[in-house]
Scaffold this motif. Structure first.
Motif, PDB file in Angstrom:
ATOM      1  N   ARG A 188       0.948  -1.032  -0.209  1.00  0.00           N
ATOM      2  CA  ARG A 188      -0.015  -0.031   0.056  1.00  0.00           C
ATOM      3  C   ARG A 188       0.912   1.438  -0.094  1.00  0.00           C
ATOM      4  NH1 ARG A 188      -4.884  -1.165   4.492  1.00  0.00           N
ATOM      5  NH2 ARG A 188      -5.245  -3.487   3.919  1.00  0.00           N
ATOM      6  N   ARG A 189       1.762   1.250  -1.024  1.00  0.00           N
ATOM      7  CA  ARG A 189       2.685   2.478  -1.027  1.00  0.00           C
ATOM      8  C   ARG A 189       2.984   2.478  -2.499  1.00  0.00           C
ATOM      9  NH1 ARG A 189       7.984  -0.105   1.970  1.00  0.00           N
ATOM     10  NH2 ARG A 189       8.542  -1.482   0.322  1.00  0.00           N
ATOM     11  N   LEU A 190       3.564   3.732  -3.050  1.00  0.00           N
ATOM     12  CA  LEU A 190       3.767   3.966  -4.419  1.00  0.00           C
ATOM     13  C   LEU A 190       4.764   2.933  -4.859  1.00  0.00           C
ATOM     14  CD1 LEU A 190       4.442   7.713  -4.771  1.00  0.00           C
ATOM     15  CD2 LEU A 190       2.461   6.555  -5.338  1.00  0.00           C
ATOM     16  N   ALA A 191       4.291   2.483  -6.098  1.00  0.00           N
ATOM     17  CA  ALA A 191       4.867   1.321  -7.051  1.00  0.00           C
ATOM     18  C   ALA A 191       5.688   1.973  -8.002  1.00  0.00           C
ATOM     19  CB  ALA A 191       3.896   0.383  -7.314  1.00  0.00           C
ATOM     20  N   SER A 192       6.690   1.126  -8.504  1.00  0.00           N
ATOM     21  CA  SER A 192       7.474   1.526  -9.594  1.00  0.00           C
ATOM     22  C   SER A 192       7.092   0.722 -10.939  1.00  0.00           C
ATOM     23  CB  SER A 192       9.105   1.545  -9.023  1.00  0.00           C
ATOM     24  OG  SER A 192       9.855   1.880 -10.261  1.00  0.00           O
ATOM     25  N   THR A 193       7.420   1.412 -12.040  1.00  0.00           N
ATOM     26  CA  THR A 193       7.319   0.342 -13.183  1.00  0.00           C
ATOM     27  C   THR A 193       8.529  -0.345 -13.611  1.00  0.00           C
ATOM     28  OG1 THR A 193       7.815   2.508 -14.422  1.00  0.00           O
ATOM     29  CG2 THR A 193       5.478   1.920 -14.033  1.00  0.00           C
ATOM     30  N   THR A 194       9.489  -0.098 -12.809  1.00  0.00           N
ATOM     31  CA  THR A 194      10.910  -0.727 -13.112  1.00  0.00           C
ATOM     32  C   THR A 194      11.232  -1.648 -12.011  1.00  0.00           C
ATOM     33  OG1 THR A 194      12.348   1.160 -12.289  1.00  0.00           O
ATOM     34  CG2 THR A 194      11.594   1.320 -14.781  1.00  0.00           C
ATOM     35  N   ASP A 195      10.480  -1.846 -11.201  1.00  0.00           N
ATOM     36  CA  ASP A 195      10.792  -2.556  -9.743  1.00  0.00           C
ATOM     37  C   ASP A 195       9.764  -3.511  -9.657  1.00  0.00           C
ATOM     38  OD1 ASP A 195      11.405  -3.662  -7.317  1.00  0.00           O
ATOM     39  OD2 ASP A 195      11.496  -1.785  -6.338  1.00  0.00           O
ATOM     40  N   ARG A 196      10.158  -4.748  -9.987  1.00  0.00           N
ATOM     41  CA  ARG A 196       9.255  -6.064  -9.962  1.00  0.00           C
ATOM     42  C   ARG A 196       8.781  -6.273  -8.540  1.00  0.00           C
ATOM     43  NH1 ARG A 196      10.645 -11.109 -13.125  1.00  0.00           N
ATOM     44  NH2 ARG A 196       8.421 -11.574 -12.788  1.00  0.00           N
ATOM     45  N   SER A 197       9.458  -6.192  -7.646  1.00  0.00           N
ATOM     46  CA  SER A 197       9.305  -6.193  -6.098  1.00  0.00           C
ATOM     47  C   SER A 197       7.674  -5.372  -5.674  1.00  0.00           C
ATOM     48  CB  SER A 197      10.289  -5.935  -5.076  1.00  0.00           C
ATOM     49  OG  SER A 197      10.662  -4.557  -5.226  1.00  0.00           O
ATOM     50  N   THR A 198       7.575  -4.158  -6.263  1.00  0.00           N
ATOM     51  CA  THR A 198       6.256  -3.376  -6.087  1.00  0.00           C
ATOM     52  C   THR A 198       5.246  -4.018  -6.784  1.00  0.00           C
ATOM     53  OG1 THR A 198       7.029  -1.774  -7.757  1.00  0.00           O
ATOM     54  CG2 THR A 198       8.191  -1.632  -5.515  1.00  0.00           C
ATOM     55  N   TRP A 199       5.216  -5.049  -7.668  1.00  0.00           N
ATOM     56  CA  TRP A 199       4.246  -5.460  -8.495  1.00  0.00           C
ATOM     57  C   TRP A 199       3.475  -6.540  -7.616  1.00  0.00           C
ATOM     58  CZ3 TRP A 199       7.490  -6.265 -13.601  1.00  0.00           C
ATOM     59  CH2 TRP A 199       7.867  -4.803 -13.996  1.00  0.00           C
ATOM     60  N   ALA A 200       2.127  -6.969  -7.917  1.00  0.00           N
ATOM     61  CA  ALA A 200       1.649  -8.036  -7.265  1.00  0.00           C
ATOM     62  C   ALA A 200       0.977  -8.911  -8.350  1.00  0.00           C
ATOM     63  CB  ALA A 200       0.580  -7.503  -6.338  1.00  0.00           C
ATOM     64  N   SER A 201       0.296 -10.065  -7.487  1.00  0.00           N
ATOM     65  CA  SER A 201      -0.436 -10.829  -8.376  1.00  0.00           C
ATOM     66  C   SER A 201      -1.963 -10.259  -8.687  1.00  0.00           C
ATOM     67  CB  SER A 201      -0.843 -12.064  -7.725  1.00  0.00           C
ATOM     68  OG  SER A 201      -1.733 -12.024  -6.597  1.00  0.00           O
TER      69      SER A 201
END
Length: 242
Positions: A48-61
């Protein structure tokens, strides 16, 4: 759909090919004070924080993103992140659809028909997003086109996903590299040519004054130039200083 109203996500209509990949985010929208447009920020559905389009660890299922989306505010929607290693590409047609009547501009209709792939209405209702299999045929990503604008990405970008399937388009994502190439050339070719022309219009000799002087002195008639540059016009063989 009224202005500034956000389309609800039709979760069950989103292509399965996308839902099987863990490249999902939520997004929150903030109205810009200057133009009233909705700025969309990707949100990590796990933390529940800002994600990055270049950091896969911030993506989810997909299921993780849906769970957060269902809690609604301030997470207004779902988003899919494109990456270089996957086969997906997105084309965004902006300002091409009337939010209330659903009428689509002729130029957008032509692009949609030529791509013949899964297409959906954007969150605002004023645009259309196309999802395809393929790769960028060039380096341009955004350009004004006809009465709207077109964007194309295959990595380092996320697209909002509404599942609001556009009538008369396939429900599955198709592979059509020739269509991608044609859209790219139609939309971005003039921009690329203009960019090339701008570069060629620049003087081919981009040197400072001292470098130009040194180059002239080393030329075949360099000695005569050197004498003239030093003010010795008489020895250089000129009738006057002018």
């Amino acid at each position: 759909m009224k202005k500034n109203e956000i389309a609800a996500v039709a979760i069950d209509l989103i292509p399965v090919a996308l839902t099987e990949i863990e490249q999902w985010v939520c997004w929150e929208g903030r109205l810009a004070k200057k133009n009233g447009r909705l700025n969309k920020k990707p949100v990590d559905a796990k933390r529940r924080r800002l994600a990055s389009t270049t950091d896969r660890s911030t993506w989810a299922s997909f299921s993780q993103a849906v769970n957060l989306y269902r809690r609604q505010r301030p997470y207004l929607g779902l988003g899919f992140v494109f990456r270089a290693e996957d086969p997906w590409l997105g084309i965004d047609l902006d300002n091409c659809r009337h939010p209330e009547s659903g009428q689509i501009e002729d130029w957008a209709e032509q692009l949609i028909a030529s791509c013949n792939t899964y297409s959906e209405v954007s969150p605002s209702g004023s645009g259309v997003k196309l999802f395809m299999q393929g790769k960028m045929p060039g380096n341009r990503h955004k350009a004004q086109y006809q009465t709207g604008a077109v964007e194309m990405y295959d990595c380092k970008r996320f697209f909002t996903v509404t599942g609001q399937h556009l009538d008369d388009t396939p429900k599955e994502i198709t592979e059509n590299p020739s269509a991608i190439k044609n859209v790219y050339e139609m939309v971005f070719a003039d921009t690329e040519q203009a960019s090339t022309a701008d570069k060629s219009a620049v003087s081919p000799i981009q040197m400072d004054d001292q470098a130009l002087i040194e180059k002239a002195i080393q030329a075949q008639n360099g000695n005569r130039f050197r004498l003239l540059w030093q003010g010795d016009w008489d020895t250089a063989g000129y009738p006057s200083a002018s």
